[in-house]
Design an enzyme around this catalytic site. Structure first.
Site, PDB file in Angstrom:
ATOM      1  N   HIS A   1     -19.968 -12.731  -5.938  1.00 46.32           N
ATOM      2  CA  HIS A   1     -18.603 -12.503  -6.508  1.00 46.32           C
ATOM      3  C   HIS A   1     -17.926 -11.303  -6.279  1.00 46.32           C
ATOM      4  CE1 HIS A   1     -20.167 -15.971  -9.158  1.00 46.32           C
ATOM      5  NE2 HIS A   1     -21.464 -15.479  -8.932  1.00 46.32           N
TER       6      HIS A   1
ATOM      7  N   SER B   1       0.532   3.655  11.050  1.00 50.36           N
ATOM      8  CA  SER B   1       1.729   3.100  10.302  1.00 50.36           C
ATOM      9  C   SER B   1       2.674   3.932  10.686  1.00 50.36           C
ATOM     10  CB  SER B   1       1.445   3.369   8.484  1.00 50.36           C
ATOM     11  OG  SER B   1       2.618   3.806   8.175  1.00 50.36           O
TER      12      SER B   1
ATOM     13  N   GLU C   1      -6.921  -8.454   9.915  1.00 51.52           N
ATOM     14  CA  GLU C   1      -5.672  -9.122   9.201  1.00 51.52           C
ATOM     15  C   GLU C   1      -5.052 -10.105   9.842  1.00 51.52           C
ATOM     16  OE1 GLU C   1      -4.126  -5.468   6.299  1.00 51.52           O
ATOM     17  OE2 GLU C   1      -3.941  -5.370   8.234  1.00 51.52           O
TER      18      GLU C   1
END
Ligand code: ARG
Length: 467
Positions: free
Chosen positions: A156, A277, A290
């Site tokens: 979890h 970035s 990703e």
């Protein structure tokens, strides 16, 4: 461009229809497989005396010249040619003259495309399994290297028990071995020849289909022509293997994305495998992981897409089937590049062992189950032990104390079930070393898993060498 089927038509095809129905813009990728299939077909035609030996030789030489054109990127690919099959036949006829018109004897584009595409599938399976194997080997190597590195294991996404990093990495390696089996068994089912099925009903000629199969390396011959030209189930199998593989890669990506965050800080990504970035100068992002995760959507979509195309198609061939290529090409490319890129990404990671160990070691209550097992070993029923340790956990949180730092005195105060000497006997290291039974996280088991992985990889390689 004159159509191969133009005889019964009085008007030229509407340009919009020509653009709409063509497949050459994408099935040109099957060029070399089309040549391979045609070369085998020529030999079968010679054997069944539909071509003389000299005609066969001329056609084969012509086909090899077309192959050269393909390899040089010089095969004309006008959309008026409709598809790769017509493009090859047209180029061949330009080279060998009217004899080129004999190549299509006893063959339809329906069994031809079914054959070309299976040949492509064999290539796609090889590519995926080779790339997958490399990633498995990288993970196995890292797993052995990190067999003693402690970290918290999660359920979890909450800290649950100490585990070894080696165990975590081996889990993904083992998942991927099953994926490679999925690819290989997809090929096992696809390993049969469609050619010789004609448009739908078979051919009027006594073809030695076993010869064609042998020449093309197929294990057997499809026994029903309607089945051969109309089903695409083997690509559903392949796309499903792609979907499961990409799902595993996506889960691994998710772990790595979390681990790369400042909050976890478990890994440092290599500069060559991360991105920055345009606005925030400090950023170093896990875009590789990703994108692997993101591409999973498309891979699932391809599986669903093909299933949807197939649903409701009456037997036998329907033009809808032309759409199958988009899904298969895209999934092959995406899964293979994901496997390769992940291999580089994972192989260049730096594991922050100290931080991982600290996360396992400094956690206040990660050893709660181990403490319960101390009681179980003295004969206390597990449910009672669970309850007692629950109280200990509450005490630790209240006092901000690690469970393993409690004194015998404190433990006794909480319950007199604790045997003397419990204090000081627990540690994350002790916990993982206890997990010796098969499948557990102990370093010894990581070593055993490594042996299993090596065996699996060599089995996969052996199967791969035979397809
Ligand atoms: N481009 C077609 C496909 O991919 C080839 C077969 C065409 N057959 C036909 N009867 N129009 O399925």
């Amino acid at each position: 461009m004159k159509k191969t089927w133009g005889g019964r038509f009085k008007k030229p095809t509407d340009p919009q229809v020509e653009a709409f129905t063509e497949s050459i813009s994408f099935d040109h990728r099957l060029g070399l497989f089309d040549i391979e299939g045609s070369l085998a077909h020529v030999q079968t035609l010679v054997k069944s005396k539909l071509l003389t030996a000299s005609e066969g030789r001329k056609l084969a030489l012509g086909l090899l010249k077309v192959k050269k054109l393909i390899l040089a990127g010089k095969l004309p690919l006008y959309s008026s040619l409709e598809d790769i099959h017509t493009a090859v036949e047209t180029a061949l006829t330009q080279i060998v003259g009217p004899l080129g018109g004999k190549l299509h004897t006893g063959r339809s584009r329906n069994d031809q495309i079914a054959t070309d595409f299976r040949l492509f599938l064999r290539h796609a399976v090889r590519e995926s399994v080779q790339s997958g194997n490399q990633l498995i080997e990288t993970l196995a190597k890292l797993s052995l290297q990190e067999k003693d590195t402690l970290m918290p294991g999660y359920t979890h996404l909450q800290r649950a028990m100490p585990i070894t990093l080696g165990h975590h990495l081996a889990a993904y390696a083992l998942m991927l071995t099953r994926d490679m089996e999925r690819f290989l068994s997809a090929w096992d089912r696809a390993n049969a020849l469609p050619l010789g099925s004609g448009a739908l009903a078979g051919t009027n000629h006594a073809f030695d289909r076993a010869l064609t199969a042998k020449l093309l390396g197929f294990k057997s011959v499809l026994q029903n022509s309607l089945d051969a030209v109309s089903d695409r189930d083997v690509y559903v199998d392949f796309l499903s293997a792609c979907a499961v593989t990409q799902m595993h890669l996506s889960r691994m990506s998710e772990d790595l994305i979390l681990w790369a965050s400042t909050e976890f800080g478990f890994i440092e990504m290599d500069d060559a495998f991360s991105t920055g970035s345009s606005l925030m100068p400090q950023k170093k992002n896990p875009d590789v992981a990703e994108l692997v995760r993101g591409k999973t959507g498309r891979i699932y979509g391809n599986l669903m897409g093909l299933l949807t195309v197939l649903k409701g198609l009456p037997l036998s061939y329907n033009r809808d089937l032309q759409e199958d290529k988009h899904f298969v090409f895209d999934s092959t490319d995406t899964v293979t590049s994901s496997l390769k890129t992940m291999n580089g990404f994972v192989g260049s990671l730096k594991f922050n062992r100290e931080k991982m160990t600290r996360a396992a070691d400094r956690d206040l209550t990660l050893l709660a189950t181990d403490l319960a097992d101390v009681l179980v070993k003295t004969g206390v029923p597990f449910r009672v032990a669970h309850e007692v340790v629950g109280r200990v956990v509450f005490y630790c949180i209240e006092k901000s104390k690690r469970l393993q730092d409690l004194s015998d005195f404190e433990l006794k105060k909480l319950s007199d079930l604790f045997p003397r000497g419990t204090a000081g006997s627990l540690s994350a290291h002790f916990s993982v070393n206890q997990k010796k039974a098969v499948g557990g996280t102990s370093p010894q088991n990581v070593v055993k898993q490594n042996r299993v992985l090596k065996l699996e990889v060599s089995k996969i390689k052996k199967r791969l060498s035979k397809i």
